[in-house]
Design a protein around this motif. Structure first.
Motif, PDB file in Angstrom:
ATOM      1  N   VAL A  58       0.830  -1.202   0.000  1.00  7.96           N
ATOM      2  CA  VAL A  58       0.000   0.000   0.000  1.00  7.96           C
ATOM      3  C   VAL A  58       0.870   1.261   0.000  1.00  7.96           C
ATOM      4  O   VAL A  58       0.380   2.350  -0.264  1.00  7.96           O
ATOM      5  CB  VAL A  58      -0.956   0.052   1.216  1.00  7.96           C
ATOM      6  CG1 VAL A  58      -1.969  -1.079   1.151  1.00  7.96           C
ATOM      7  CG2 VAL A  58      -0.193   0.000   2.534  1.00  7.96           C
ATOM      8  N   GLU A  74      -1.122   7.827   8.026  1.00  8.21           N
ATOM      9  CA  GLU A  74      -1.919   7.793   6.796  1.00  8.21           C
ATOM     10  C   GLU A  74      -1.762   6.467   6.071  1.00  8.21           C
ATOM     11  O   GLU A  74      -2.746   5.843   5.654  1.00  8.21           O
ATOM     12  CB  GLU A  74      -1.515   8.949   5.879  1.00  8.21           C
ATOM     13  CG  GLU A  74      -2.351   9.039   4.614  1.00  8.21           C
ATOM     14  CD  GLU A  74      -1.982  10.227   3.748  1.00  8.21           C
ATOM     15  OE1 GLU A  74      -2.429  10.263   2.570  1.00  8.21           O
ATOM     16  OE2 GLU A  74      -1.260  11.125   4.229  1.00  8.21           O
ATOM     17  N   THR A  75      -0.512   6.017   5.923  1.00  7.18           N
ATOM     18  CA  THR A  75      -0.289   4.740   5.249  1.00  7.18           C
ATOM     19  C   THR A  75      -0.805   3.584   6.091  1.00  7.18           C
ATOM     20  O   THR A  75      -1.311   2.593   5.550  1.00  7.18           O
ATOM     21  CB  THR A  75       1.200   4.553   4.924  1.00  7.18           C
ATOM     22  OG1 THR A  75       1.660   5.653   4.150  1.00  7.18           O
ATOM     23  CG2 THR A  75       1.435   3.268   4.134  1.00  7.18           C
ATOM     24  N   SER A  78      -4.362   3.016   5.287  1.00  8.41           N
ATOM     25  CA  SER A  78      -4.501   2.276   4.032  1.00  8.41           C
ATOM     26  C   SER A  78      -4.125   0.813   4.212  1.00  8.41           C
ATOM     27  O   SER A  78      -4.708  -0.083   3.590  1.00  8.41           O
ATOM     28  CB  SER A  78      -3.615   2.907   2.944  1.00  8.41           C
ATOM     29  OG  SER A  78      -4.036   4.212   2.649  1.00  8.41           O
ATOM     30  N   TYR A 257     -12.388  -0.675   1.384  1.00  8.83           N
ATOM     31  CA  TYR A 257     -11.455  -0.609   2.513  1.00  8.83           C
ATOM     32  C   TYR A 257     -12.124  -0.893   3.867  1.00  8.83           C
ATOM     33  O   TYR A 257     -11.433  -1.069   4.867  1.00  8.83           O
ATOM     34  CB  TYR A 257     -10.766   0.759   2.531  1.00  8.83           C
ATOM     35  CG  TYR A 257      -9.398   0.767   1.864  1.00  8.83           C
ATOM     36  CD1 TYR A 257      -9.022  -0.226   0.964  1.00  8.83           C
ATOM     37  CD2 TYR A 257      -8.484   1.785   2.138  1.00  8.83           C
ATOM     38  CE1 TYR A 257      -7.778  -0.213   0.365  1.00  8.83           C
ATOM     39  CE2 TYR A 257      -7.229   1.801   1.540  1.00  8.83           C
ATOM     40  CZ  TYR A 257      -6.879   0.809   0.658  1.00  8.83           C
ATOM     41  OH  TYR A 257      -5.640   0.808   0.063  1.00  8.83           O
TER      42      TYR A 257
END
Length: 331
Positions: A58, A74-75, A78, A257
């Motif tokens: 990701v 943030e990652t 994801s 998601y």
């Protein structure tokens, strides 16, 4: 010597000293902290099996960054989302689901030559290994284990099998390893006797793997032209070129998601194994309908849909292999 090459040498040096990418000592108790787990399901009593899942790529990376930071919120969001897209295949009321965050490589690393990627992959694997060993010691409690991953996560699963599963007692706990979306070569099977490919629908202690592509594809990141991988067809559970009609496809599921199924299409596509490449050739769909989606993939590479095209068949198969394992253990 290029900047990337110098950086790679420094990374290898740091790994030899037990240091990570950022020059800090590797914390053996890193995974004692819940914040370093995307999923840590310990509350299920008397589970049939545990699922240890490794997230696909990701993280994009950038000019000066090749491994995801465990502090990158943030990652990490994801990261959880990507897991959720596949979690429903493996996780039900009878299993416990474990998924560690790890310093996975960025997509930019896949644009490097294979030998240049390895130091960054070692950083990712070092985290995965620490997480798995911590899980074994503190959470497993002797339960059967389903290893699972997709893409980079599948690569990490195979590295675990080669490294940690040399232990025969641990091999005995392996229900199966779903290493989907990565290559498995003759050389690997020859060098690591604990790597055994699935031969049917219910054998255990085996690797379930395939790479989806259009019929016209002859080269891909996962199976470069002139090489061959091993695979099993998730529609008929055969390892040869036997054609599986779309009627065998119980449901392609396109998830988001949050793990919600936004669209389900029974009998979307049939498939067969190209015995020369070992790729899973997917028919009844087009590359325009299902684009490759990433710059590292050419047209006709259905890598992003490996799980989604065969969602219901895989979901059923996980249950069947767990039940088969438990039946054998009861003898």
């Amino acid at each position: 010597m290029s900047g990337k090459s110098i950086r790679s040498i420094l990374i290898v040096f740091c790994l030899c000293l037990g240091l990570n990418l950022y020059g800090c000592s590797v914390d053996p108790e890193l995974y004692s902290q819940e914040e370093n787990w995307a999923y840590l399901e310990t509350e299920v009593s008397d589970p049939k099996a545990d699922v240890f899942f490794l997230c696909p790529s990701v993280y994009s990376g950038d000019e000066d960054s090749y491994n995801m930071s465990l502090r990158d919120k943030e990652t990490k969001a994801s990261f959880v989302g990507a897991i959720n897209m596949e979690k429903g295949i493996y996780d039900d009321e009878d299993t416990r689901f474990f998924a560690p965050y790890y310093q996975q490589i960025g997509l930019n690393v896949y644009e490097m030559a294979p030998q240049e990627r390895e130091p960054y992959l070692e950083i990712a694997y070092n985290d995965v290994r620490e997480a798995f060993l911590y899980y074994l010691e503190h959470y497993n409690e002797g339960n059967p284990v389903v290893l699972a991953g997709f893409s980079q996560g599948a690569d990490m699963c195979l590295r675990l099998l080669k490294d940690v599963f040399e232990d025969a007692s641990l091999q005995e706990r392996l229900v199966a390893c779903y290493a989907i979306g990565w290559q498995i070569s003759d050389e690997e099977l020859e060098n690591y006797t604990q790597l055994k490919m699935a031969q049917n629908e219910t054998d255990t202690g085996v690797i379930v793997s395939f790479n989806s592509e259009a019929e016209f594809v002859e080269d891909s990141l996962m199976i470069p032209e002139g090489t061959r991988s091993y695979a099993i067809n998730p529609l008929n559970w055969k390892t040869d070129g036997t054609f599986a009609d779309r009627s065998l496809n119980q449901g392609a599921c396109f998830t988001d998601y949050d793990g919600q199924i936004n669209q389900e299409i029974p009998a979307l596509t049939g498939a067969y194994i190209d015995e020369e490449r070992g790729a899973l050739k997917v028919i009844d769909v087009s590359a325009k309908e299902y684009p490759a989606g990433l710059s590292i993939f050419e047209e006709g590479i259905y890598h992003l849909y490996d799980y989604q095209f065969f969602y219901r068949n895989l979901q059923e198969n996980v249950d069947k292999r767990i039940d088969a394992y438990l039946d054998q253990s009861a003898l």
